[in-house]
Design a protein around this motif. Structure first.
Motif: not given
Length: 623
Positions: A461-472
């Motif tokens: 398996a290939l696992v990708v961890v990311t976010g949809d956008h940031g945060e202020s």
């Protein structure tokens, strides 16, 4: 005692005029805010005033009917006051939903979305650190003031009662029934008028899909959208899968509002990601860097990730990574915390998948409780060898995400979604609350991987961890997202973990990476052909694209990857103001160097942005 029509008519007209002016005060005040603060198109004015007139007509009919009731005058007045109060409350609720929705999500809150949160009001208020008793007390006081004020007003200026006294009961009844019938005819045809496409707030609340092309944050013209959709449909039809691919399982884990610089994995001074650090120490993590999100909100961020498109080029039903892997025989399972079903038609973007589950699909837990992902995964059968793609969506780091009691705190913290205080203690509290959510997301990721391993999905398996956008988190006076294009708003993690025979995807961490490059990189690792319609680049190949594009509402910008300073340039398309920063020497974007950049280079940037300006808010044009 009857009053002659000729004597009472001028007074009826006067009182009706005063009542109408008072009735219009709230809608007109809202429209002022809608235009000036939320940048709604001016065409909204006429259609929304017409909607308000419908309700005024219905209210008039109800009040005339009340005046015909054979009860005491004081009781009739009380019923009329309650009717006025209900309509007033309805408009206040609608306008509050528009303002709050635009500020939190970039779009007016839909009735479906509000009903989900309302059904879980206790949990929602707890997450926002607001006492339900305080809400009930304020609402009750507000209702008492509104109804009481209406009652006092009607004691002196009740045009409906005077109208009834001037007419026979039959005539009054006919007038009232006619007004209500006319309102009913309008109401039944309301959806077909499709005023949501013009930004009319009630239409967007009731029929959010009408605002898919015209939204508060981004707008794509109907003709442009038709062109984009045609290209994506053609690409979907003509795509021929490559031969000899390695069909590792694909696991996308997207953490809502996850900014890269708050992960201890990347050097943050708090231990917010011990689980991910442990995976890196075990040698399974092949990529640990950051990427620039295409925008600062979920709708376009998730579309950018799935369809490898910048904001101005996102089709309504894109040829996505889910479509691609299904052509290779993959099963696609979406397990999502939060409400994607009612979030302005976001679920439509995912297209045809093998299983879909989100927070609105269950009633056992709060909609933004990430334990629902584990609940769902616990019911998943063991891997049968069929190549499978999972996408998980976590809400732990989002300010509306539920923080679990077992998650340690970094210090006193409270939800910051409604904060408008930028004192040092408040900013620290917001960071404490956010970091606790990041730590919880790290723990949930660990639990998901542990469960997937037990089910056999991590054998290859290939696992990708990311976010949809940031945060202020208080920087520049901003909290949350949907506003701003600063690094904290756009910079998300891009982490790849390889298990078993999966390609380790070894990349240079120093590469300037866009969110739209993630899906092509995963396909390249498996030997799958990247769709021609995609804009992103597989990062295993030489990086040739000059610009990384981003946009949030009226703010349109780029990062010049070929400049030695890694210039970040953006334009406020409403005011025309420009901003330039050197990300190499000024990562916190404290010093605007627009005046020091060669005019020729800035003109190149401007010309490029003109080509990317197709998703500006309604009424805003690139200057």
């Amino acid at each position: 005692m009857s009053v002659s029509f000729s004597k009472s008519w001028p007074e009826i007209v006067r009182q009706l005029g005063i009542s109408t002016a008072i009735f219009l005060m709230v809608p007109l005040l809202f429209l002022l805010v809608y235009f000036e603060w939320l940048h709604a198109p001016l065409s909204v004015f006429g259609v929304h005033v017409r909607v308000v007139a419908w309700f005024a007509m219905a209210l008039a009919g109800v009040r005339i009917l009340i005046s015909l009731l054979p009860i005491e005058t004081a009781l009739r007045r009380m019923l009329s006051s309650l009717a006025v109060g209900c309509v007033f409350f309805g408009f206040v609720a609608l306008y509050s939903g528009v303002v709050v929705g635009v500020k939190l999500w970039g779009r007016p809150a839909s009735l479906q979305l509000v009903s989900i949160y309302f059904s879980q009001a206790a949990a929602t208020l707890r997450v926002m650190d607001i006492s339900i008793y305080w809400v009930v007390g304020v609402a009750s006081l507000f209702a008492l003031i509104v109804v009481g004020s209406a009652y006092s007003y009607l004691k002196k200026y009740d045009w409906a009662l005077r109208f009834r006294e001037s007419m026979s009961p039959i005539t009054s009844g006919v007038v009232a029934a006619s007004l209500l019938c006319l309102f009913s005819v309008y109401a039944l045809s309301f959806e077909n008028r499709e005023w949501g496409a013009q930004g009319e707030p009630l239409s967007l609340a009731l029929f959010p899909n009408q605002g898919d092309l015209v939204a508060q944050s981004h707008h794509v013209g109907l003709l442009r959208m038709a062109e984009l959709q045609s290209k994506h449909d053609a690409a979907r039809t003509s795509y021929v899968p490559s031969a000899g691919v390695h069909k590792s399982n694909i696991i996308f884990i997207v953490v809502d509002a996850l900014r890269a610089d708050h992960l201890s994995l990347f050097g943050y001074n708090r231990k917010t990601s011990p689980g991910l650090e442990r995976i890196r120490s075990e040698g399974a993590m092949s990529v640990a860097t950051s990427a620039v999100a295409v925008c600062n909100e979920s709708f376009c961020g998730l579309r950018g990730l799935a369809s490898s498109q910048t904001v101005a080029n996102q089709a309504e039903h894109p040829f996505s990574v889910y479509d691609v892997v299904r052509k290779y025989g993959y099963k696609v399972n979406l397990v999502l915390s939060g409400d994607h079903t009612n979030f302005y038609g976001l679920a439509n973007m995912y297209g045809r998948v093998d299983s879909y589950f989100d927070g609105a699909s269950q009633k056992g837990r709060y909609i933004n409780d990430d334990r629902i992902l584990l609940d769902r995964l616990n019911a998943q059968p063991k891997w049968d060898g069929t190549p499978t793609m999972f996408q998980f969506h976590l809400m732990s780091a989002h300010f509306l995400g539920l923080r679990l009691d077992e998650t340690p705190e970094f210090g006193p913290g409270r939800p910051y979604g409604v904060i408008r205080d930028w004192s040092t203690s408040t900013v620290e509290s917001a960071n404490n609350y956010y970091d606790r959510g990041v730590l919880q997301a790290d723990a949930v990721i660990g639990s998901l991987l542990e469960r997937l391993k037990a089910l056999g999905y991590l054998k290859d398996a290939l696992v990708v961890v990311t976010g949809d956008h940031g945060e202020s988190l208080g920087e520049r006076g901003l909290y949350g997202h949907v506003r701003g294009v600063w690094e904290e708003s756009l910079r998300v993690p891009f982490i790849v973990i390889a298990f078993g025979k999966a390609d380790p995807v070894l990349l240079r961490s120093s590469e300037v990476i866009s969110q739209i490059d993630i899906a092509p990189t995963v396909l390249q690792a498996l030997g799958m052909k990247v769709p021609d319609v995609w804009m992103g680049a597989a990062l295993q190949t030489p990086y040739s694209r000059r610009y990384i594009d981003f946009q949030q509402a009226k703010l349109l910008g780029l990062i010049d990857t070929k400049s030695r300073e890694q210039y970040k340039f953006w334009v406020d398309t409403q005011s025309g103001n420009t901003f330039t920063y050197s990300l190499l020497s000024d990562r916190k974007e404290e010093f605007d160097i627009s005046g020091k950049v060669a005019p020729e280079l800035m003109n190149e940037w401007r010309e490029h942005l003109k080509q990317q300006s197709g998703a500006l808010p309604a009424g805003v044009q690139y200057r």
